[in-house]
Write an enzyme that holds these catalytic residues in place. Structure first.
Site, PDB file in Angstrom:
ATOM      1  N   LEU A 109      16.687   9.976  -4.525  1.00  0.00           N
ATOM      2  CA  LEU A 109      15.885  10.781  -3.591  1.00  0.00           C
ATOM      3  C   LEU A 109      16.552  12.141  -3.327  1.00  0.00           C
ATOM      4  CD1 LEU A 109      13.730  11.063  -1.257  1.00  0.00           C
ATOM      5  CD2 LEU A 109      15.347   9.840   0.191  1.00  0.00           C
ATOM      6  N   VAL A 110      17.812  12.110  -2.926  1.00  0.00           N
ATOM      7  CA  VAL A 110      18.497  13.356  -2.551  1.00  0.00           C
ATOM      8  C   VAL A 110      19.008  14.087  -3.788  1.00  0.00           C
ATOM      9  CG1 VAL A 110      20.418  14.345  -1.255  1.00  0.00           C
ATOM     10  CG2 VAL A 110      19.199  12.366  -0.340  1.00  0.00           C
ATOM     11  N   LEU A 150      28.222  12.936   1.034  1.00  0.00           N
ATOM     12  CA  LEU A 150      27.062  12.622   1.864  1.00  0.00           C
ATOM     13  C   LEU A 150      27.275  11.311   2.613  1.00  0.00           C
ATOM     14  CD1 LEU A 150      25.834  14.796  -0.020  1.00  0.00           C
ATOM     15  CD2 LEU A 150      23.717  13.507   0.029  1.00  0.00           C
ATOM     16  N   GLY A 151      27.306  11.394   3.927  1.00  0.00           N
ATOM     17  CA  GLY A 151      27.392  10.201   4.770  1.00  0.00           C
ATOM     18  C   GLY A 151      26.022   9.877   5.314  1.00  0.00           C
ATOM     19  N   THR A 190      23.846   9.311   9.486  1.00  0.00           N
ATOM     20  CA  THR A 190      24.033   9.292  10.949  1.00  0.00           C
ATOM     21  C   THR A 190      24.226   7.875  11.492  1.00  0.00           C
ATOM     22  OG1 THR A 190      21.641   9.378  11.188  1.00  0.00           O
ATOM     23  CG2 THR A 190      22.821  11.449  11.455  1.00  0.00           C
ATOM     24  N   TYR A 206      27.941  -0.646   5.646  1.00  0.00           N
ATOM     25  CA  TYR A 206      27.617   0.660   5.039  1.00  0.00           C
ATOM     26  C   TYR A 206      28.224   1.791   5.869  1.00  0.00           C
ATOM     27  CZ  TYR A 206      24.157   4.419   3.854  1.00  0.00           C
ATOM     28  OH  TYR A 206      23.505   5.576   3.496  1.00  0.00           O
ATOM     29  N   LEU A 238      15.995  10.080   5.591  1.00  0.00           N
ATOM     30  CA  LEU A 238      15.394  11.040   4.648  1.00  0.00           C
ATOM     31  C   LEU A 238      14.188  10.424   3.950  1.00  0.00           C
ATOM     32  CD1 LEU A 238      18.846  12.021   3.115  1.00  0.00           C
ATOM     33  CD2 LEU A 238      17.553  13.329   4.823  1.00  0.00           C
ATOM     34  N   TRP A 295       7.692  -4.105  10.647  1.00  0.00           N
ATOM     35  CA  TRP A 295       8.866  -4.876  11.079  1.00  0.00           C
ATOM     36  C   TRP A 295       9.279  -4.445  12.480  1.00  0.00           C
ATOM     37  CZ3 TRP A 295      12.487  -4.221   6.186  1.00  0.00           C
ATOM     38  CH2 TRP A 295      11.915  -4.900   5.098  1.00  0.00           C
TER      39      TRP A 295
HETATM   40  N1  LIG Z   1      17.740   7.846   2.025  1.00  0.00           N
HETATM   41  C1  LIG Z   1      18.115   8.078   3.273  1.00  0.00           C
HETATM   42  O1  LIG Z   1      17.328   7.952   4.221  1.00  0.00           O
HETATM   43  C2  LIG Z   1      19.527   8.498   3.540  1.00  0.00           C
HETATM   44  C3  LIG Z   1      20.471   8.679   2.559  1.00  0.00           C
HETATM   45  N2  LIG Z   1      21.747   9.082   2.890  1.00  0.00           N
HETATM   46  C4  LIG Z   1      22.774   9.276   1.873  1.00  0.00           C
HETATM   47  O2  LIG Z   1      22.347  10.223   0.923  1.00  0.00           O
HETATM   48  C5  LIG Z   1      22.891   9.895  -0.370  1.00  0.00           C
HETATM   49  C6  LIG Z   1      21.771   9.802  -1.379  1.00  0.00           C
HETATM   50  O3  LIG Z   1      20.879   8.753  -0.970  1.00  0.00           O
HETATM   51  P1  LIG Z   1      19.464   8.545  -1.677  1.00  0.00           P
HETATM   52  O4  LIG Z   1      19.174   9.681  -2.556  1.00  0.00           O
HETATM   53  O5  LIG Z   1      18.532   8.164  -0.593  1.00  0.00           O
HETATM   54  O6  LIG Z   1      19.752   7.235  -2.522  1.00  0.00           O
HETATM   55  P2  LIG Z   1      19.010   6.750  -3.856  1.00  0.00           P
HETATM   56  O7  LIG Z   1      19.164   5.262  -3.863  1.00  0.00           O
HETATM   57  O8  LIG Z   1      17.664   7.329  -3.956  1.00  0.00           O
HETATM   58  O9  LIG Z   1      19.910   7.380  -4.982  1.00  0.00           O
HETATM   59  C7  LIG Z   1      21.230   6.985  -5.170  1.00  0.00           C
HETATM   60  C8  LIG Z   1      21.598   7.263  -6.593  1.00  0.00           C
HETATM   61  O10 LIG Z   1      22.928   6.781  -6.817  1.00  0.00           O
HETATM   62  C9  LIG Z   1      22.966   6.095  -8.070  1.00  0.00           C
HETATM   63  N3  LIG Z   1      24.001   5.064  -8.053  1.00  0.00           N
HETATM   64  C10 LIG Z   1      24.127   4.022  -7.194  1.00  0.00           C
HETATM   65  N4  LIG Z   1      25.188   3.280  -7.531  1.00  0.00           N
HETATM   66  C11 LIG Z   1      25.745   3.865  -8.633  1.00  0.00           C
HETATM   67  C12 LIG Z   1      26.850   3.546  -9.447  1.00  0.00           C
HETATM   68  N5  LIG Z   1      27.616   2.474  -9.212  1.00  0.00           N
HETATM   69  N6  LIG Z   1      27.112   4.347 -10.498  1.00  0.00           N
HETATM   70  C13 LIG Z   1      26.332   5.424 -10.761  1.00  0.00           C
HETATM   71  N7  LIG Z   1      25.278   5.780 -10.024  1.00  0.00           N
HETATM   72  C14 LIG Z   1      24.985   4.994  -8.975  1.00  0.00           C
HETATM   73  C15 LIG Z   1      21.599   5.464  -8.167  1.00  0.00           C
HETATM   74  O11 LIG Z   1      21.306   5.136  -9.501  1.00  0.00           O
HETATM   75  P3  LIG Z   1      20.470   3.782  -9.797  1.00  0.00           P
HETATM   76  O12 LIG Z   1      19.198   3.915  -9.019  1.00  0.00           O
HETATM   77  O13 LIG Z   1      20.300   3.795 -11.269  1.00  0.00           O
HETATM   78  O14 LIG Z   1      21.339   2.668  -9.286  1.00  0.00           O
HETATM   79  C16 LIG Z   1      20.703   6.569  -7.614  1.00  0.00           C
HETATM   80  O15 LIG Z   1      20.352   7.503  -8.612  1.00  0.00           O
HETATM   81  C17 LIG Z   1      23.688   8.616  -0.186  1.00  0.00           C
HETATM   82  O16 LIG Z   1      25.037   8.915   0.016  1.00  0.00           O
HETATM   83  C18 LIG Z   1      23.101   8.028   1.079  1.00  0.00           C
HETATM   84  O17 LIG Z   1      24.046   7.218   1.721  1.00  0.00           O
HETATM   85  C19 LIG Z   1      22.096   9.322   4.182  1.00  0.00           C
HETATM   86  C20 LIG Z   1      21.203   9.162   5.190  1.00  0.00           C
HETATM   87  C21 LIG Z   1      19.855   8.748   4.967  1.00  0.00           C
HETATM   88  C1  LIG Z   2      18.929   5.819   6.838  1.00  0.00           C
HETATM   89  C2  LIG Z   2      19.316   4.588   7.588  1.00  0.00           C
HETATM   90  O1  LIG Z   2      18.524   3.499   7.121  1.00  0.00           O
HETATM   91  C3  LIG Z   2      18.833   2.202   7.639  1.00  0.00           C
HETATM   92  O2  LIG Z   2      18.652   2.139   8.998  1.00  0.00           O
HETATM   93  P1  LIG Z   2      17.240   2.221   9.703  1.00  0.00           P
HETATM   94  O3  LIG Z   2      16.981   3.580  10.200  1.00  0.00           O
HETATM   95  O4  LIG Z   2      17.161   1.146  10.726  1.00  0.00           O
HETATM   96  O5  LIG Z   2      16.300   1.948   8.460  1.00  0.00           O
HETATM   97  P2  LIG Z   2      14.839   1.598   8.054  1.00  0.00           P
HETATM   98  O6  LIG Z   2      14.200   2.813   7.552  1.00  0.00           O
HETATM   99  O7  LIG Z   2      14.894   0.432   7.140  1.00  0.00           O
HETATM  100  O8  LIG Z   2      14.099   1.071   9.379  1.00  0.00           O
HETATM  101  C4  LIG Z   2      13.780   1.898  10.460  1.00  0.00           C
HETATM  102  C5  LIG Z   2      12.976   1.133  11.477  1.00  0.00           C
HETATM  103  O9  LIG Z   2      11.679   0.880  10.922  1.00  0.00           O
HETATM  104  C6  LIG Z   2      11.331  -0.493  11.085  1.00  0.00           C
HETATM  105  N1  LIG Z   2      10.357  -0.891  10.061  1.00  0.00           N
HETATM  106  C7  LIG Z   2       9.070  -1.227  10.309  1.00  0.00           C
HETATM  107  N2  LIG Z   2       8.445  -1.615   9.198  1.00  0.00           N
HETATM  108  C8  LIG Z   2       9.371  -1.483   8.200  1.00  0.00           C
HETATM  109  C9  LIG Z   2       9.300  -1.739   6.798  1.00  0.00           C
HETATM  110  O10 LIG Z   2       8.287  -2.167   6.260  1.00  0.00           O
HETATM  111  N3  LIG Z   2      10.439  -1.462   6.087  1.00  0.00           N
HETATM  112  C10 LIG Z   2      11.569  -0.978   6.671  1.00  0.00           C
HETATM  113  N4  LIG Z   2      12.632  -0.721   5.894  1.00  0.00           N
HETATM  114  N5  LIG Z   2      11.661  -0.763   8.009  1.00  0.00           N
HETATM  115  C11 LIG Z   2      10.575  -1.020   8.755  1.00  0.00           C
HETATM  116  C12 LIG Z   2      12.675  -1.195  11.023  1.00  0.00           C
HETATM  117  O11 LIG Z   2      12.607  -2.506  11.547  1.00  0.00           O
HETATM  118  C13 LIG Z   2      13.553  -0.238  11.839  1.00  0.00           C
HETATM  119  O12 LIG Z   2      13.350  -0.468  13.207  1.00  0.00           O
HETATM  120  C14 LIG Z   2      20.231   1.856   7.305  1.00  0.00           C
HETATM  121  O13 LIG Z   2      20.352   1.816   5.945  1.00  0.00           O
HETATM  122  C15 LIG Z   2      21.198   2.894   7.833  1.00  0.00           C
HETATM  123  O14 LIG Z   2      22.454   2.637   7.335  1.00  0.00           O
HETATM  124  C16 LIG Z   2      20.768   4.292   7.506  1.00  0.00           C
HETATM  125  O15 LIG Z   2      21.570   5.172   7.282  1.00  0.00           O
END
Ligand SMILES: NC(=O)C1=CN([C@@H]2O[C@H](COP(=O)(O)OP(=O)(O)OC[C@H]3O[C@@H](n4cnc5c(N)ncnc54)[C@H](OP(=O)(O)O)[C@@H]3O)[C@@H](O)[C@H]2O)C=CC1
Ligand SMILES: C[C@H]1O[C@H](OP(=O)(O)OP(=O)(O)OC[C@H]2O[C@@H](n3cnc4c(=O)[nH]c(N)nc43)[C@H](O)[C@@H]2O)[C@@H](O)[C@@H](O)C1=O
Length: 351
Positions: A15-16, A106-107, A109, A137, A167, A232
């Site tokens: 995604l990112v 990238l961490g 919140t 995590y 995100l 959920w």
């Molecule tokens: N999505 C969100 O809401 C949030 C994301 N973040 C952080 O942003 C960053 C990016 O997240 P996001 O883009 O959502 O994650 P995605 O799951 O969309 O992408 C993560 C990528 O990392 C690759 N990857 C995972 N494990 C390995 C490995 N062992 N070796 C090589 N590649 C690997 C995956 O490849 P493959 O799919 O092939 O495994 C994938 O392309 C992360 O650090 C995440 O913690 C922070 C806050 C919120």
């Molecule tokens: C980015 C963030 O993401 C995670 O934390 P989270 O914010 O709780 O994540 P979430 O998107 O899964 O849920 C947000 C809320 O939404 C509700 N909810 C309803 N219906 C569905 C549903 O169908 N799916 C999911 N997944 N959630 C649902 C769910 O029950 C919760 O109350 C961690 O990875 C954390 O480590 C992190 O960094």
């Protein structure tokens, strides 16, 4: 950073990572390197060491991680702590060994305490206990921030950390078990609408399941039918959402404009909280989010709340004032972002 600087984007298909590649290319960066997970397993110390030695990137963006929604985090607790620690240990350490000029870690919140003051400033890190569902995590992410700070202080590296809010956007994960709430609700509500309209063959195709009855059964397992969609938890938790392309823009902005040395006072005896929040400063309840997605998709069925699923943190709103003071602010508002993401989803071949 020069336009021909060699920049390694770890996680470039996610995604990112995919949004960061698009952003860098649009700004004229020409020397980007990346490897798929299959080509380079970042949990392997040997493979990562060899990759850095061969490629010698000048800049590194660490957007690869084991990522998932609330249930995935709570279920696969061992994988989330092990893989994230391994990936970041390998990439951060090899960046130091190979003289990388700057690294962006990238961490998330979720590193902040469950009962953090709202909105959450950077300095509330490590002030009280974490939310249980994503503790493994979050602990890994906190270790990543501390590793960057510690390497900078001991070895003089320039590794900076950002903490993004939730995100969403193109290339998100739509797997109903493992995804985050926003892509999950798009898929669930879209499938319910197709079922209501009798387009069952399209539902099966979309889910990559050949048999229509099996596809319906699969959806029923997630509380989705022609008349209702399961949400959920209670629907009361509040979340803040940032569009992935805004996130990518903030990352490139910080890489271009911020060094570790800018993050603390030069005579500080203790260097802490050098990371930067990335968010919008605006949140919405999960119930309101579900209703907004219902409106955008055009599904009039019922939303049923399953309180046997976890709510997680009730509120986690970032305080983005540090980022705003540097001159960056998000552009895409939630409703517009969901519309664009839904358009992308309809035109993609995701199963
Ligand atoms: N999505 C969100 O809401 C949030 C994301 N973040 C952080 O942003 C960053 C990016 O997240 P996001 O883009 O959502 O994650 P995605 O799951 O969309 O992408 C993560 C990528 O990392 C690759 N990857 C995972 N494990 C390995 C490995 N062992 N070796 C090589 N590649 C690997 C995956 O490849 P493959 O799919 O092939 O495994 C994938 O392309 C992360 O650090 C995440 O913690 C922070 C806050 C919120
Ligand atoms: C980015 C963030 O993401 C995670 O934390 P989270 O914010 O709780 O994540 P979430 O998107 O899964 O849920 C947000 C809320 O939404 C509700 N909810 C309803 N219906 C569905 C549903 O169908 N799916 C999911 N997944 N959630 C649902 C769910 O029950 C919760 O109350 C961690 O990875 C954390 O480590 C992190 O960094």
């Amino acid at each position: 950073m020069n336009k021909d600087s060699k920049i390694y984007i770890a996680g470039h298909r996610g995604l990112v990572g995919s949004a960061i590649v698009k952003n860098l290319e649009s700004k004229g960066y020409t020397n980007l390197v990346y490897k798929t997970h299959k080509e380079l397993d970042l949990t392997s110390q040997i493979e990562v060491a060899k990759f850095f030695e061969d490629e010698k990137p000048e800049y590194v963006i660490l957007a690869a991680a084991k990522v998932g929604g609330i249930v995935a985090n709570n279920t696969y607790r061992g994988e989330f702590i092990y893989e994230n620690l391994a990936i970041q240990n390998n990439v951060i350490h090899q960046s130091y060994v190979n003289g990388v000029k700057k690294l962006l870690f990238l961490g998330s919140t979720c590193i902040y305490p469950k009962e953090a003051p709202q909105p959450m400033p950077e300095n509330c890190l490590l002030t009280s206990p974490l939310e249980y569902t994503n503790e493994p995590y979050a602990i890994a992410k906190i270790a990543g921030i501390k590793m960057c700070e510690s390497y900078n202080l001991q070895y003089g590296t320039n590794f900076i950390s950002v903490m993004p809010t939730n995100l969403y956007g193109p290339n998100d994960n739509f797997d109903l078990e493992k995804s985050h709430v926003l892509p999950a609700l798009i898929r669930k509500i879209h499938c319910a609408k197709l079922l209501y309209e009798g387009r069952e063959d399209e539902v099966a195709k979309e889910l990559g399941i050949e048999n229509i009855d099996e596809a319906k059964e699969y959806l029923e397992g997630f509380g989705v039918d022609a008349s209702s969609v399961e949400i959920w938890g209670t629907g009361k938790p509040r979340r803040e959402f940032l569009y992935s392309e805004d996130m990518a823009d903030a990352c490139v902005f910080l890489l271009e404009n911020r060094d570790f040395g800018d993050t603390y006072e030069k005579d500080s005896k203790e260097v802490r909280n050098t990371h930067i929040n990335i968010g919008t400063g605006v949140d919405i309840s999960i119930k309101e989010l579900a209703e907004l997605i219902q409106k955008i998709i055009g599904f009039e069925g019922e939303l049923k709340f399953n309180i046997n699923k976890p709510d997680g943190t009730m509120v986690k709103l970032t305080d983005p004032s540090k980022l705003h003071s540097l001159g960056w602010k998000h552009k895409v508002e939630l409703e517009d972002g969901i519309k664009t993401m839904y358009e992308w989803y309809l035109n993609s071949n995701i199963t």
